[in-house]
Design a protein around this motif. Structure first.
Motif, PDB file in Angstrom:
ATOM      1  N   ASN A   1      21.983  46.752  50.535  1.00  0.00           N
ATOM      2  CA  ASN A   1      22.392  47.966  51.239  1.00  0.00           C
ATOM      3  C   ASN A   1      23.736  48.415  50.698  1.00  0.00           C
ATOM      4  N   ARG A   2      23.774  49.676  50.233  1.00  0.00           N
ATOM      5  CA  ARG A   2      25.000  50.143  49.593  1.00  0.00           C
ATOM      6  C   ARG A   2      26.157  50.181  50.580  1.00  0.00           C
ATOM      7  N   GLY A   3      25.879  50.547  51.799  1.00  0.00           N
ATOM      8  CA  GLY A   3      26.953  50.621  52.780  1.00  0.00           C
ATOM      9  C   GLY A   3      27.566  49.253  53.054  1.00  0.00           C
ATOM     10  N   VAL A   4      26.684  48.268  53.248  1.00  0.00           N
ATOM     11  CA  VAL A   4      27.188  46.915  53.503  1.00  0.00           C
ATOM     12  C   VAL A   4      27.933  46.390  52.282  1.00  0.00           C
ATOM     13  N   LEU A   5      27.357  46.641  51.108  1.00  0.00           N
ATOM     14  CA  LEU A   5      27.987  46.154  49.891  1.00  0.00           C
ATOM     15  C   LEU A   5      29.337  46.820  49.680  1.00  0.00           C
ATOM     16  N   PHE A   6      29.401  48.117  49.910  1.00  0.00           N
ATOM     17  CA  PHE A   6      30.642  48.857  49.729  1.00  0.00           C
ATOM     18  C   PHE A   6      31.719  48.327  50.688  1.00  0.00           C
ATOM     19  N   THR A   7      31.318  48.169  51.949  1.00  0.00           N
ATOM     20  CA  THR A   7      32.283  47.686  52.952  1.00  0.00           C
ATOM     21  C   THR A   7      32.783  46.280  52.607  1.00  0.00           C
ATOM     22  N   THR A   8      31.849  45.437  52.169  1.00  0.00           N
ATOM     23  CA  THR A   8      32.232  44.063  51.816  1.00  0.00           C
ATOM     24  C   THR A   8      33.243  44.058  50.675  1.00  0.00           C
ATOM     25  N   LEU A   9      32.972  44.889  49.639  1.00  0.00           N
ATOM     26  CA  LEU A   9      33.899  44.917  48.491  1.00  0.00           C
ATOM     27  C   LEU A   9      35.261  45.443  48.892  1.00  0.00           C
ATOM     28  N   VAL A  10      35.278  46.468  49.736  1.00  0.00           N
ATOM     29  CA  VAL A  10      36.565  47.030  50.152  1.00  0.00           C
ATOM     30  C   VAL A  10      37.404  45.991  50.893  1.00  0.00           C
ATOM     31  N   VAL A  11      36.773  45.338  51.867  1.00  0.00           N
ATOM     32  CA  VAL A  11      37.516  44.324  52.648  1.00  0.00           C
ATOM     33  C   VAL A  11      37.933  43.148  51.760  1.00  0.00           C
ATOM     34  N   PHE A  12      37.002  42.724  50.899  1.00  0.00           N
ATOM     35  CA  PHE A  12      37.280  41.589  50.018  1.00  0.00           C
ATOM     36  C   PHE A  12      38.489  41.869  49.126  1.00  0.00           C
ATOM     37  N   PHE A  13      38.468  43.018  48.450  1.00  0.00           N
ATOM     38  CA  PHE A  13      39.583  43.336  47.551  1.00  0.00           C
ATOM     39  C   PHE A  13      40.862  43.631  48.328  1.00  0.00           C
ATOM     40  N   LEU A  14      40.735  44.118  49.548  1.00  0.00           N
ATOM     41  CA  LEU A  14      41.922  44.338  50.364  1.00  0.00           C
ATOM     42  C   LEU A  14      42.602  43.004  50.690  1.00  0.00           C
ATOM     43  N   VAL A  15      41.802  41.995  51.023  1.00  0.00           N
ATOM     44  CA  VAL A  15      42.374  40.657  51.303  1.00  0.00           C
ATOM     45  C   VAL A  15      43.070  40.098  50.061  1.00  0.00           C
ATOM     46  N   LEU A  16      42.416  40.287  48.895  1.00  0.00           N
ATOM     47  CA  LEU A  16      43.024  39.773  47.656  1.00  0.00           C
ATOM     48  C   LEU A  16      44.317  40.508  47.339  1.00  0.00           C
ATOM     49  N   CYS A  17      44.362  41.808  47.558  1.00  0.00           N
ATOM     50  CA  CYS A  17      45.583  42.579  47.296  1.00  0.00           C
ATOM     51  C   CYS A  17      46.714  42.145  48.228  1.00  0.00           C
ATOM     52  N   VAL A  18      46.386  41.925  49.496  1.00  0.00           N
ATOM     53  CA  VAL A  18      47.407  41.451  50.440  1.00  0.00           C
ATOM     54  C   VAL A  18      47.948  40.093  50.000  1.00  0.00           C
TER      55      VAL A  18
ATOM     56  N   GLY B   1      34.593  35.016  40.860  1.00  0.00           N
ATOM     57  CA  GLY B   1      35.534  35.089  39.747  1.00  0.00           C
ATOM     58  C   GLY B   1      36.905  35.555  40.187  1.00  0.00           C
ATOM     59  N   PHE B   2      36.946  36.687  40.951  1.00  0.00           N
ATOM     60  CA  PHE B   2      38.243  37.194  41.387  1.00  0.00           C
ATOM     61  C   PHE B   2      38.914  36.269  42.404  1.00  0.00           C
ATOM     62  N   ALA B   3      38.138  35.633  43.258  1.00  0.00           N
ATOM     63  CA  ALA B   3      38.724  34.705  44.223  1.00  0.00           C
ATOM     64  C   ALA B   3      39.406  33.542  43.489  1.00  0.00           C
ATOM     65  N   LEU B   4      38.747  33.044  42.437  1.00  0.00           N
ATOM     66  CA  LEU B   4      39.346  31.947  41.655  1.00  0.00           C
ATOM     67  C   LEU B   4      40.592  32.410  40.906  1.00  0.00           C
ATOM     68  N   ILE B   5      40.524  33.594  40.287  1.00  0.00           N
ATOM     69  CA  ILE B   5      41.658  34.098  39.494  1.00  0.00           C
ATOM     70  C   ILE B   5      42.867  34.361  40.384  1.00  0.00           C
ATOM     71  N   ILE B   6      42.662  35.083  41.486  1.00  0.00           N
ATOM     72  CA  ILE B   6      43.777  35.402  42.375  1.00  0.00           C
ATOM     73  C   ILE B   6      44.312  34.138  43.040  1.00  0.00           C
ATOM     74  N   GLY B   7      43.412  33.215  43.395  1.00  0.00           N
ATOM     75  CA  GLY B   7      43.852  31.966  44.010  1.00  0.00           C
ATOM     76  C   GLY B   7      44.742  31.159  43.072  1.00  0.00           C
ATOM     77  N   ALA B   8      44.354  31.101  41.777  1.00  0.00           N
ATOM     78  CA  ALA B   8      45.171  30.377  40.803  1.00  0.00           C
ATOM     79  C   ALA B   8      46.515  31.052  40.592  1.00  0.00           C
ATOM     80  N   ALA B   9      46.531  32.388  40.656  1.00  0.00           N
ATOM     81  CA  ALA B   9      47.779  33.116  40.429  1.00  0.00           C
ATOM     82  C   ALA B   9      48.742  32.988  41.600  1.00  0.00           C
ATOM     83  N   CYS B  10      48.223  32.890  42.820  1.00  0.00           N
ATOM     84  CA  CYS B  10      49.087  32.884  44.003  1.00  0.00           C
ATOM     85  C   CYS B  10      49.623  31.503  44.352  1.00  0.00           C
ATOM     86  N   ARG B  11      48.952  30.471  43.960  1.00  0.00           N
ATOM     87  CA  ARG B  11      49.402  29.130  44.327  1.00  0.00           C
ATOM     88  C   ARG B  11      50.562  28.717  43.444  1.00  0.00           C
ATOM     89  N   LEU B  12      51.506  27.990  44.017  1.00  0.00           N
ATOM     90  CA  LEU B  12      52.690  27.546  43.280  1.00  0.00           C
ATOM     91  C   LEU B  12      52.314  26.435  42.315  1.00  0.00           C
TER      92      LEU B  12
END
Length: 744
Positions: free
Chosen positions: A37-54, A235-246
């Motif tokens: 479902n495009r709506g569900v997928l769109f919403t999921t991506l928006v929230v997901f990337f918003l969490v990563l940006c924060v 992929g992005f969760a792993l990349i951002i996680g590696a970048a944010c951890r000390l």
């Protein structure tokens, strides 16, 4: 713990939860067979990337050194998220054999990712050629395998040219980013850690997602599926996680970053890929990395062979003496250790040239080097090749013999000495070089080369000092042998436990033969060996630093004995011997003063006997020390007068009370006219300086009568009395009171 704040951990878990929750909701709403479902997928991506940006923004607030790199990663993330949200929310799905031109904007995000990886390194890159070749082998082999696995599914869907280039652009870029991380590890600019592994795995997940996306698009299906969304999210969760951890501030290991087996696996993978690579338009993308890998592996092999050759040459040089080209000390130690480990017969001969310093001083070091080279050549030619002839350094040589027969090894040492003693003509002079040799045979208890070498060195020193030429190691001449070390430990215990005792030799007035005083002579009452004379343990006490403790024990015992005698009504003086180090340090005098105070004994009842060598080391300090002793009330006597410095200056300037003529003059004065003249002249001089003269070593009546006739003040020797234990002193003094005749 790596110091990551709790909120960062919560956001990391939230990102994974959002992605997983969105996909589960979509599966529940649409079912596994239906398109997402495009709506569900769109919403999921928006929230997901918003969490990563924060999460990245919070990391930017905590970091200072890495802030620029994290900003680039944030820019790339925002661009990629915006573009992916646009693609996911589009009303017309991307399909067909060509990608949307708007999707090329993803290149901006990838450029930011590349810059981030280049800036966010932990160390500066090394520049060794071998390191770069190792990186090429590792990355090339990885690229070959990854190309086959990720790009082969697309090979038959494009005819080549621009369509294939566009189709491969993003998967290849993801793969290059993963290889960049691996290469940075090989270059030692990024550590091998879980964070680095997560970073590389993140880009590989992106490559798998982009490959799936391109494959779906070229088949005319929807590009973004649940699988691609899951792979991108992971992929992005792993990349951002590696970048944010000390990361811990720890230096990279000095060892090689790329192990040999890893390089071998990369090269073998490239060979296999080249052997079975697919044909068609995708072939260059597989062949080129494989060829690069093999070329780099060949170059690294050439360098490895050169390094091995250089290492072998360096190893040989490290065990060779530069001047004589003989083996050096390191080579001898290695051979000795090998024989000991293999339990093979072995003997070591150490040789030291006699008079070589004079050759160097008179003719110069260049001539001395020529003499050393000649000596080395002669010994090497005179001895069998089975014997290792080595130079230890300076004028010292060594022979390592695979034999444990002492006689045979001594013969080899004498053969080497004979070769050295042949005349040598240098600078127009005929020189004869001699050497002292010490032989040590391996013992079953030897566990390392140091013990054998030490014994050979002791034997060589004994041969040099005695002029014997070549000697076998003798424990009796070893000041640090196991037996002497054990005896030193027993002496240490004996001092503490009160085993030091004093025997006393009486001194009598020459004119009346009445008792004048007693000389305290230390003995060691050993629990198993009995009474040990001072000559057997005082040198050991000096070598082991126990002389001060012995002196303190002597002071305490002398005060106790004198206190007991005085309590019994005996009025005698006690003479105590004091060596130069104890005299100058003040340890002995302080202990004697303290013991006398505690024992209620006057210090004026003691005479300190010092030898003439006490004045040689530090005359001014000795003078100050003797004046201090005089102020305490102690008498001062020069012991063994005539065998040392014998300067009239110190007799004039020092606060002395008596001279004790050495027994070598006293014992010979009856039969030797010169000794008699020395004794007579010393008596006249001492009396003129108002000094008392003690003649020690009086062994017979004739000597006693001659000293009395010359005017000696005090006599001491076996003719009058032998040393006796303290309990025998009162009886002897009582017997002297009733008879003035000396006992033979």
């Amino acid at each position: 713990m790596d110091g990551t704040p709790k909120l960062d951990r919560v956001l990391g878990v939230a990102a994974w939860a959002v992605m997983a929750g969105g996909l589960l909701v979509d599966l529940f709403v649409r079912g596994a067979a239906a398109e997402p479902n495009r709506g569900v997928l769109f919403t999921t991506l928006v929230v997901f990337f918003l969490v990563l940006c924060v999460r990245l923004v919070l990391a930017l607030r905590r970091r200072t050194r890495r802030r620029s790199a994290l900003r680039l990663l944030l820019v790339g993330l925002i661009v990629w998220a915006a573009e992916s949200a646009f693609v996911a929310g589009a009303t017309v799905p991307a399909s067909g054999r060509h990608l949307s031109a708007g999707e090329l904007l993803f290149l901006v995000a990838y450029l930011a990712f590349v810059l981030y990886l280049l800036m966010d390194t932990e160390h500066r890159a090394g520049h060794a050629v071998s390191t770069w070749l190792e990186v090429a082998v590792l990355c090339g082999g990885s690229a070959s395998v990854a190309s086959v696995l990720l790009l082969t599914p697309l090979a038959n869907r494009f005819g080549g040219g621009a369509p294939l280039l566009i189709a491969l652009l993003y998967p290849v870029t993801d793969l290059v980013l993963a290889l960049l991380v691996i290469g940075q590890v090989a270059l030692r600019v990024r550590s091998r850690s879980r964070l680095t592994g997560a970073l590389a795995l993140g880009f590989l997940a992106m490559a798998a997602a982009d490959t799936t996306f391109v494959g779906n698009v070229t088949l005319g299906n929807v590009g973004t599926t649940r699988l691609t969304a899951l792979l991108w999210g992971a992929g992005f969760a792993l990349i951002i996680g590696a970048a944010c951890r000390l990361r811990p501030d720890a230096p990279l290991p000095a060892s090689r970053a790329v192990p040999g087996p890893v390089l071998m696996c990369a090269a073998v993978a490239a060979v296999v890929v080249l052997a079975v690579h697919p044909g068609g338009a995708i072939a260059p993308y597989v062949v080129i990395p494989g060829a690069v890998t093999l070329l780099a592996a060949g170059g690294r092999l050439v360098l490895a062979l050169r390094e091995a050759r250089d290492a072998a040459e360096a190893f040989a040089l490290a065990r060779t003496d530069d001047l004589t080209l003989l083996p050096n000390r390191r080579a001898v130690l290695a051979r000795v250790d090998e024989h000991i480990a293999a339990n093979r017969p072995l003997s070591l001969v150490l040789m030291d040239l006699n008079g070589f310093k004079e050759i160097n001083d008179a003719l110069g070091h260049l001539t001395g080097d020529r003499v050393l080279a000649i000596c080395a050549r002669r010994m090497r030619e005179a001895l069998p090749q089975s014997i290792q002839v080595a130079r230890f350094g300076g004028d010292e040589f060594a022979l390592t013999v695979s034999d444990d027969d002492p006689i045979a090894v001594l013969e080899i040492a004498q053969r080497a000495r004979a070769a050295l003693s042949q005349p040598t003509y240098v600078e127009g002079l005929e020189l004869v070089v001699d050497a002292a040799a010490g032989v040590a045979v391996r013992e079953p208890s030897d566990k390392e080369s140091v013990a054998l070498m030490r014994r050979a060195d002791v034997a060589m020193y004994q041969a040099k000092t005695s002029g014997a030429g070549a000697l076998l190691y003798d424990p009796a001449h070893d000041e640090h042998s196991r037996a002497k070390l054990q005896l030193a430990e027993e002496l240490r215990h004996g001092i503490v436990s009160g085993q030091m005792v004093l025997w006393y030799q009486p001194q009598v007035h020459a004119s009346t033969l009445e008792v004048y005083g007693l000389e305290a002579l230390v003995r060691w009452q050993h629990p198993t060996q009995g009474l040990i004379p001072p000559v057997a343990f005082l040198p050991l006490a000096r070598q082991t630093g126990l002389m001060a403790a012995v002196s303190e024990a002597v002071a305490a015992r002398a005060v106790a004995d004198l206190h007991r005698w005085q309590a019994d009504g005996m009025d005698v003086r006690v003479s105590l011997n004091c060596a130069a180090p104890e005299l100058l340090s003040g340890v002995f005098s302080r202990r004697l003063e303290r013991e006398a105070l505690d024992g209620a004994v006057e210090l004026s009842s003691f005479t300190i006997e010092v030898t003439e060598d006490s004045f040689l080391a530090d005359p001014e300090r000795t003078r100050a020390t003797l004046y201090k002793l005089r102020r305490l009330g102690l008498g001062i006597s020069i012991d063994d007068y005539g065998t040392g410095f014998s300067s009239l200056a110190y007799l004039r300037d020092l606060p002395l009370d008596e001279l004790k003529l050495d027994r070598s003059f006293i014992s010979a004065m009856v039969s030797d006219r010169r000794s008699r003249m020395i004794v007579e002249s010393t008596l006249h001089m001492a009396h003129a300086l108002e000094l008392r003269v003690v003649g020690e070593g009086v062994e017979n009546g004739a000597t006693s009568a001659a000293l009395v006739a010359m005017g000696a003040d005090v006599l001491q020797g076996y003719h009058l009395a032998r040393p006796m234990p303290p309990e025998a002193v009162p009886e002897w003094i009582a017997s002297r009171a009733s008879s003035f005749w000396p006992a033979d």
